[in-house]
Design an enzyme around this catalytic site. Structure first.
Site, PDB file in Angstrom:
ATOM      1  N   CYS A  16      -0.509   4.238   2.127  1.00  0.00           N
ATOM      2  CA  CYS A  16      -0.440   3.849   3.535  1.00  0.00           C
ATOM      3  C   CYS A  16       1.308   4.188   4.078  1.00  0.00           C
ATOM      4  CB  CYS A  16      -0.642   2.498   3.959  1.00  0.00           C
ATOM      5  SG  CYS A  16      -2.363   1.731   3.448  1.00  0.00           S
ATOM      6  N   ASP A  17       2.087   3.754   3.229  1.00  0.00           N
ATOM      7  CA  ASP A  17       3.381   3.605   3.711  1.00  0.00           C
ATOM      8  C   ASP A  17       4.399   4.383   2.868  1.00  0.00           C
ATOM      9  OD1 ASP A  17       2.562   1.708   5.616  1.00  0.00           O
ATOM     10  OD2 ASP A  17       3.011   0.237   4.236  1.00  0.00           O
ATOM     11  N   CYS A  65       0.803  -1.173  -0.099  1.00  0.00           N
ATOM     12  CA  CYS A  65      -0.189  -0.169  -0.076  1.00  0.00           C
ATOM     13  C   CYS A  65       0.787   1.153  -0.098  1.00  0.00           C
ATOM     14  CB  CYS A  65      -0.864  -0.006   1.322  1.00  0.00           C
ATOM     15  SG  CYS A  65      -1.936   1.307   1.278  1.00  0.00           S
TER      16      CYS A  65
END
Length: 322
Positions: free
Chosen positions: A141-142, A138
């Site tokens: 997300c990261d 992701c």
């Protein structure tokens, strides 16, 4: 031997942000929800490290710790959380029937599906070794953790192209590994990638191994599948963007789903094609797949369950939307 049977008002299948949020709202509405967590209690977030983009955690939080907070809050309002795996459903009658661990039948007036989705992986041993330590499925997300660094992303579809351009805004260089000699992404997404100067595209490239120092990712070894030439690219992050599989196999034949298995709900609703069955989170969301959006649909599923039951019983809605 006679199979054990139990009746509940509201059954939640699956945990994670969607399931736990649905549980919080359903419990506060006095639906006395029963949740079966599935094989991985807490879902995908229990397999991640830092979560920096969920509201309410100004200093960030570890994924497993965050899911533990969600679980405790759901339990505080009275949710009956059980470890178990749903092995069969029958939505042909009311109440609906669900079999857990092939040994117990639950009949439920409403069912909230929050079974989530699982990222597709390349299947490399090194990929799992460094998952959460430089390897991610992701970018949204990261990606922030790799600001100003060199990263690689594997994939050739719209998701990979979108995530590559997202990473390009944060990272110094994005090495995009495309396994064929062309993209599968739409023309618009291809143009966006090709017009982003810090994205380097490696066509006909297969990932052989993700390299690391035992703690974090340090590079990726790729091979050209046309001339068999191998090379190593120094990177600190490796993103896999080859798709997700929704965990919805058990609902085939009962619920409407698209060609990839994502559950189809009515517009602006979590209601499925079966009355009293609601779907939330990544099991029905193939676009955003964020913890906060999953939590939002979990809230909606619980509120819709409450309204559905109230309408059947001609009772006023108990919950207060705040």
């Amino acid at each position: 031997m006679t199979q054990e049977t139990e009746h509940v008002q509201c059954l939640i299948i699956g945990s994670g942000p969607a399931g736990y949020t649905a549980a919080i709202y359903a419990a506060r509405a006095d639906l006395k929800p029963v949740m079966y967590t599935g094989i991985v209690p807490g879902g995908q977030l229990t397999q991640t490290t830092d979560v920096d983009n969920f509201p309410g955690y100004p200093n960030g939080i570890m994924g497993p710790e965050m899911m533990e907070d969600f679980r405790k809050q759901a339990e505080r309002f009275g949710t009956d959380i059980r470890f178990g795996y749903v092995t069969k459903v029958d939505f042909s009658t009311q109440p609906h029937q669900v079999v857990v661990d092939e040994s117990k039948t639950i009949t439920a007036d409403t069912v909230i599906i929050a079974t989530g989705a699982s990222a597709k992986w390349l299947g490399l041993e090194s990929e799992q070794k460094y998952n959460g330590f430089g390897v991610s499925a992701c970018a949204v997300c990261d990606g922030f953790f790799f600001k100003g660094q060199d990263v690689a992303i594997v994939g050739a579809g719209d998701t990979a192209a979108e995530e590559a351009t997202y990473l390009a805004k944060l990272c110094k260089t994005v090495h995009m590994l495309v396994r064929r000699d062309e993209f599968r992404a739409s023309k618009a997404m291809q143009h966006r990638v090709l017009n982003t100067p810090n994205i380097i595209i490696h066509y006909n490239s297969e990932t052989k191994e993700i390299l690391g120092d035992g703690k974090n990712v340090t590079g990726v070894r790729i091979v050209n599948n046309v001339n068999s030439e191998e090379k190593t690219i120094p990177v600190t992050g490796f993103f896999v963007a080859i798709g997700h599989n929704p965990n919805t196999e058990i609902f085939k034949g009962w619920l409407d789903m698209d060609e990839t298995g994502y559950l189809i709900t009515k517009p602006d609703s979590t209601q499925t094609n079966i009355e009293g069955v609601f779907a939330c989170g990544d099991a029905q969301d193939k676009l955003w797949r964020q913890a906060v959006t999953a939590a939002g649909t979990g809230c909606i599923a619980a509120l819709e369950s409450e309204r559905y039951l109230a309408a059947k019983e001609h009772q006023p809605v108990k919950s207060v939307i705040a």
